[in-house]
Design a protein around this motif. Structure first.
Motif, PDB file in Angstrom:
ATOM      1  N   PRO A  65      42.518  47.530  39.932  1.00 16.26           N
ATOM      2  CA  PRO A  65      41.711  47.402  41.064  1.00 16.26           C
ATOM      3  C   PRO A  65      40.735  46.556  41.690  1.00 16.26           C
ATOM      4  O   PRO A  65      40.642  45.385  40.296  1.00 16.26           O
ATOM      5  N   ALA A  66      40.429  46.336  42.547  1.00 17.65           N
ATOM      6  CA  ALA A  66      39.191  45.395  43.142  1.00 17.65           C
ATOM      7  C   ALA A  66      38.059  44.977  42.009  1.00 17.65           C
ATOM      8  O   ALA A  66      37.759  46.092  41.618  1.00 17.65           O
ATOM      9  N   GLY A  67      37.917  43.941  41.481  1.00 20.78           N
ATOM     10  CA  GLY A  67      37.015  43.714  40.616  1.00 20.78           C
ATOM     11  C   GLY A  67      37.090  43.926  39.091  1.00 20.78           C
ATOM     12  O   GLY A  67      36.558  43.329  38.364  1.00 20.78           O
ATOM     13  N   ASP A  68      38.717  44.293  38.943  1.00 20.04           N
ATOM     14  CA  ASP A  68      39.163  44.089  37.617  1.00 20.04           C
ATOM     15  C   ASP A  68      38.921  42.682  37.026  1.00 20.04           C
ATOM     16  O   ASP A  68      39.503  41.648  37.816  1.00 20.04           O
ATOM     17  N   PRO A  69      38.700  42.550  35.832  1.00 22.15           N
ATOM     18  CA  PRO A  69      38.725  41.269  35.304  1.00 22.15           C
ATOM     19  C   PRO A  69      40.211  40.389  35.095  1.00 22.15           C
ATOM     20  O   PRO A  69      40.335  39.209  35.360  1.00 22.15           O
ATOM     21  N   ALA A  94      40.630  38.722  38.344  1.00 26.25           N
ATOM     22  CA  ALA A  94      40.090  37.510  38.448  1.00 26.25           C
ATOM     23  C   ALA A  94      40.501  36.504  37.892  1.00 26.25           C
ATOM     24  O   ALA A  94      40.720  35.122  38.052  1.00 26.25           O
ATOM     25  N   ALA A  95      41.221  36.722  36.755  1.00 28.88           N
ATOM     26  CA  ALA A  95      42.063  35.775  35.710  1.00 28.88           C
ATOM     27  C   ALA A  95      43.283  35.278  36.297  1.00 28.88           C
ATOM     28  O   ALA A  95      43.560  34.283  36.448  1.00 28.88           O
ATOM     29  N   VAL A  96      43.957  36.417  36.979  1.00 24.46           N
ATOM     30  CA  VAL A  96      45.210  35.917  37.920  1.00 24.46           C
ATOM     31  C   VAL A  96      44.586  35.187  39.252  1.00 24.46           C
ATOM     32  O   VAL A  96      45.292  34.075  39.364  1.00 24.46           O
ATOM     33  N   ARG A  97      43.439  35.382  39.965  1.00 22.12           N
ATOM     34  CA  ARG A  97      43.107  34.623  40.855  1.00 22.12           C
ATOM     35  C   ARG A  97      42.757  33.057  40.291  1.00 22.12           C
ATOM     36  O   ARG A  97      43.133  32.097  40.905  1.00 22.12           O
ATOM     37  N   ALA A  98      42.130  33.032  39.091  1.00 28.16           N
ATOM     38  CA  ALA A  98      41.708  31.651  38.762  1.00 28.16           C
ATOM     39  C   ALA A  98      43.234  30.751  38.300  1.00 28.16           C
ATOM     40  O   ALA A  98      43.223  29.578  38.424  1.00 28.16           O
ATOM     41  N   HIS A  99      44.184  31.295  37.891  1.00 28.56           N
ATOM     42  CA  HIS A  99      45.385  30.957  37.594  1.00 28.56           C
ATOM     43  C   HIS A  99      45.956  30.180  38.939  1.00 28.56           C
ATOM     44  O   HIS A  99      46.458  29.088  39.012  1.00 28.56           O
ATOM     45  N   ASP A 104      42.473  44.449  26.338  1.00 29.36           N
ATOM     46  CA  ASP A 104      42.506  43.429  25.832  1.00 29.36           C
ATOM     47  C   ASP A 104      43.814  42.684  25.411  1.00 29.36           C
ATOM     48  O   ASP A 104      44.131  41.547  25.987  1.00 29.36           O
ATOM     49  N   LEU A 105      44.902  43.504  25.298  1.00 31.75           N
ATOM     50  CA  LEU A 105      46.258  43.233  25.373  1.00 31.75           C
ATOM     51  C   LEU A 105      46.483  42.891  26.719  1.00 31.75           C
ATOM     52  O   LEU A 105      47.524  41.636  26.831  1.00 31.75           O
ATOM     53  N   VAL A 106      46.243  43.320  27.563  1.00 26.42           N
ATOM     54  CA  VAL A 106      46.712  42.967  29.137  1.00 26.42           C
ATOM     55  C   VAL A 106      46.077  41.282  29.318  1.00 26.42           C
ATOM     56  O   VAL A 106      46.579  40.490  30.029  1.00 26.42           O
ATOM     57  N   SER A 107      44.847  41.438  29.064  1.00 29.85           N
ATOM     58  CA  SER A 107      44.160  39.990  29.181  1.00 29.85           C
ATOM     59  C   SER A 107      44.932  38.970  28.209  1.00 29.85           C
ATOM     60  O   SER A 107      45.007  37.823  28.885  1.00 29.85           O
ATOM     61  N   ALA A 108      45.338  39.299  27.166  1.00 27.10           N
ATOM     62  CA  ALA A 108      46.187  38.235  26.358  1.00 27.10           C
ATOM     63  C   ALA A 108      47.464  37.880  27.125  1.00 27.10           C
ATOM     64  O   ALA A 108      47.844  36.749  27.034  1.00 27.10           O
ATOM     65  N   TYR A 109      48.298  38.988  27.946  1.00 30.40           N
ATOM     66  CA  TYR A 109      49.338  38.953  28.476  1.00 30.40           C
ATOM     67  C   TYR A 109      48.892  37.672  29.494  1.00 30.40           C
ATOM     68  O   TYR A 109      49.877  36.908  29.789  1.00 30.40           O
ATOM     69  N   ILE A 110      47.907  38.069  30.272  1.00 30.27           N
ATOM     70  CA  ILE A 110      47.635  37.023  31.365  1.00 30.27           C
ATOM     71  C   ILE A 110      47.437  35.712  30.987  1.00 30.27           C
ATOM     72  O   ILE A 110      47.944  34.718  31.564  1.00 30.27           O
ATOM     73  N   GLU A 111      46.770  35.620  29.833  1.00 33.00           N
ATOM     74  CA  GLU A 111      46.530  34.485  29.219  1.00 33.00           C
ATOM     75  C   GLU A 111      47.643  33.611  28.950  1.00 33.00           C
ATOM     76  O   GLU A 111      47.883  32.261  29.094  1.00 33.00           O
ATOM     77  N   HIS A 112      48.469  34.488  28.261  1.00 31.58           N
ATOM     78  CA  HIS A 112      49.675  33.674  27.658  1.00 31.58           C
ATOM     79  C   HIS A 112      50.744  33.213  28.867  1.00 31.58           C
ATOM     80  O   HIS A 112      51.473  32.254  28.870  1.00 31.58           O
ATOM     81  N   ARG A 113      50.787  34.190  29.802  1.00 30.61           N
ATOM     82  CA  ARG A 113      51.617  33.584  30.839  1.00 30.61           C
ATOM     83  C   ARG A 113      51.291  32.482  31.589  1.00 30.61           C
ATOM     84  O   ARG A 113      51.927  31.587  31.887  1.00 30.61           O
ATOM     85  N   HIS A 114      49.923  32.344  31.710  1.00 32.29           N
ATOM     86  CA  HIS A 114      49.409  31.050  32.369  1.00 32.29           C
ATOM     87  C   HIS A 114      49.482  29.983  31.394  1.00 32.29           C
ATOM     88  O   HIS A 114      49.922  28.853  31.886  1.00 32.29           O
ATOM     89  N   LEU A 139      51.137  38.097  39.413  1.00 30.99           N
ATOM     90  CA  LEU A 139      50.948  38.687  40.606  1.00 30.99           C
ATOM     91  C   LEU A 139      51.253  40.257  40.546  1.00 30.99           C
ATOM     92  O   LEU A 139      50.565  41.065  41.222  1.00 30.99           O
ATOM     93  N   ASN A 140      52.348  40.476  39.960  1.00 29.71           N
ATOM     94  CA  ASN A 140      52.849  41.946  39.897  1.00 29.71           C
ATOM     95  C   ASN A 140      51.863  42.598  39.187  1.00 29.71           C
ATOM     96  O   ASN A 140      51.544  43.787  39.458  1.00 29.71           O
ATOM     97  N   ALA A 141      51.252  42.008  37.839  1.00 30.76           N
ATOM     98  CA  ALA A 141      50.069  42.676  37.286  1.00 30.76           C
ATOM     99  C   ALA A 141      48.910  42.737  37.940  1.00 30.76           C
ATOM    100  O   ALA A 141      48.246  43.908  38.055  1.00 30.76           O
ATOM    101  N   ALA A 142      48.422  41.942  38.743  1.00 29.65           N
ATOM    102  CA  ALA A 142      47.367  41.944  39.527  1.00 29.65           C
ATOM    103  C   ALA A 142      47.335  43.032  40.522  1.00 29.65           C
ATOM    104  O   ALA A 142      46.270  43.714  41.042  1.00 29.65           O
TER     105      ALA A 142
END
Length: 188
Positions: free
Chosen positions: A114-118, A121-126, A51-61, A107-110
């Motif tokens: 693993p393949a299929g990880d949410p 998908a969030a990085v790809r959406a960005h 959940d923290l990683v997801s928040a990190y990705i969203e914040h960077r976006h 991209l570093n985080a992505a």
């Protein structure tokens, strides 16, 4: 002086550590220690490390979109609006990273997921949103039919440059990519 919430301190610490050391190499203890909060604070604010990683990705976006908005506000014409996308990447690259510039944090985080990880998908959406923005901004210059192809070229140019700049530890290659894009826009 405004007090910074535990959630904000945790997210800021996670951002620094994830960017500097990687997601998998950064443990919860390191994040809570850097944030100056108890481990329970992390779990009161985030259900899990994922959940923290997801928040990190969203914040960077969100952070990148704000940089883009600031650069777009300075654009004098359609060409400058396209180049603002490159400038926003440059602004991100020129941030003050304690251990140096390592390329695109998303991209570093992505690359660690693993393949299929949410998270992937969030990085790809960005990245897809960046390309959609390029299409919208190129269309008034090159026309709606040519815009998707040129936007794809610019997207590849931008992503390749940020990856190589990260390896070099310097945003110089992003400046070169911006120059290439500028020259391409002159002949459209």
């Amino acid at each position: 002086m405004a007090r910074v919430s535990a959630r904000d301190r945790l997210l800021a610490a996670a951002e620094r550590r994830f960017y500097s050391d990687g997601v998998n190499a950064t443990g919860i203890d390191a994040i809570t220690a850097e944030a100056g909060v108890a481990k329970m604070s992390l779990y009161n604010n985030f259900a899990s490390k994922a959940d923290l990683v997801s928040a990190y990705i969203e914040h960077r976006h969100t952070e990148w979109l704000a940089l883009l908005d600031a650069r777009t506000a300075l654009a004098a014409n359609d060409r400058d609006r396209v180049l603002a996308v490159f400038d926003a990447y440059l602004d991100h690259a020129n941030d003050d990273y304690p251990n140096g510039f390592r390329g695109c944090g998303l991209l570093n985080a992505a690359a660690e997921f693993p393949a299929g990880d949410p998270g992937r998908a969030a990085v790809r959406a960005h990245k897809e949103e960046v390309e959609r923005i390029l299409i919208e901004r190129i269309a008034p210059i090159a026309g709606p039919a040519a815009a998707p192809g040129l936007a794809e070229h610019f997207s590849f140019l931008l992503e390749g440059a940020v990856a190589r700049a990260g390896l070099a530890g310097s945003p110089d290659l992003l400046l070169r990519a911006r120059g290439i894009a500028e020259r391409m826009l002159e002949v459209v």
